[in-house]
Write a protein that holds these residues in place. Structure first.
Motif, mmCIF file in Angstrom:
data_model
loop_
_atom_site.group_PDB
_atom_site.id
_atom_site.type_symbol
_atom_site.label_atom_id
_atom_site.label_comp_id
_atom_site.label_asym_id
_atom_site.label_seq_id
_atom_site.Cartn_x
_atom_site.Cartn_y
_atom_site.Cartn_z
ATOM 1 N N GLN A 171 38.490 64.021 44.085
ATOM 2 C CA GLN A 171 37.863 63.170 45.098
ATOM 3 C C GLN A 171 37.552 64.024 46.321
ATOM 4 N N GLN A 207 32.771 50.796 43.044
ATOM 5 C CA GLN A 207 33.361 52.122 43.158
ATOM 6 C C GLN A 207 32.275 53.182 43.184
ATOM 7 N N GLN A 208 32.533 54.254 43.934
ATOM 8 C CA GLN A 208 31.622 55.391 43.935
ATOM 9 C C GLN A 208 31.948 56.253 42.718
ATOM 10 N N LYS A 209 30.935 56.674 42.037
ATOM 11 C CA LYS A 209 31.118 57.556 40.887
ATOM 12 C C LYS A 209 30.950 58.992 41.352
ATOM 13 N N TYR A 210 31.902 59.849 40.990
ATOM 14 C CA TYR A 210 31.867 61.247 41.390
ATOM 15 C C TYR A 210 31.451 62.106 40.206
ATOM 16 N N ASN A 211 30.676 63.137 40.471
ATOM 17 C CA ASN A 211 30.276 64.072 39.431
ATOM 18 C C ASN A 211 31.257 65.221 39.301
ATOM 19 N N GLU A 258 34.981 47.712 39.734
ATOM 20 C CA GLU A 258 34.239 48.815 39.127
ATOM 21 C C GLU A 258 32.791 48.926 39.605
#
Length: 163
Positions: A43, A35-39, A32
């Motif tokens: 994806q 991981q890249q967090k996406y807005n 976690e």
């Protein structure tokens, strides 16, 4: 976690902790944080080379370009559909004053549908990246010779002065 009521429940919980403990630790401390967090909700994939960047004998590159073209066309279709739906909802909701209040949505929808038609119009259902690229090339050549599409053809004396 509630306290187990019986020795069997206690045994089952200890087995669960033995198996799940390292997995949970690994996920929470390693996976976690990296991981890249996406807005956004989907994806974002990297773009593949376009058809003009592919060699003529590179079938894999052409296939990827065709798939990217199909994905882009589906996204553009949905954008136009959403804009049309927003305009229709605005017209129903703002009933007596819809002309004044929904004009910006109508202009946005018309511009998006015009851009969609410039790119995908008259290609048909089985179009691929190459046919779209050729349409773009032919349109650019037309505009170089005759001006923007829809403005009429240049006269002969105007065409001669450009060369």
């Amino acid at each position: 976690m509630p306290e187990p009521r019986s020795p069997m429940q206690s045994f089952a919980q200890s087995v669960q902790n033995t198996i799940d403990g390292p997995i949970t630790w690994f996920r929470e401390t390693i996976v976690e944080p990296n991981q890249q967090k996406y807005n956004w909700y989907h994806q974002r994939y990297r773009r593949v080379p376009t058809i003009d960047q592919c060699y003529t004998d590179d079938a894999v590159c052409r296939f990827e370009a065709d798939q990217q073209f199909r994905r882009d066309r589906m996204v553009d279709n949905e954008i136009v559909n959403i804009l049309r739906q927003r305009f229709e909802d605005c017209m129903l909701y703002e009933a007596p004053d819809h002309i004044a209040k929904c004009t910006p949505l109508l202009e946005t929808y018309e511009k998006a549908s015009e851009n969609w038609f410039v790119k995908y119009g008259d290609l048909g259902g089985y179009a691929n990246a190459k046919t779209c690229y050729m349409k773009q090339k032919h349109r650019l050549i037309w505009e170089r010779r005759h001006g923007p599409v829809g403005s009429g053809m240049k006269s002969e004396d105007t065409v001669g002065s450009n060369h």
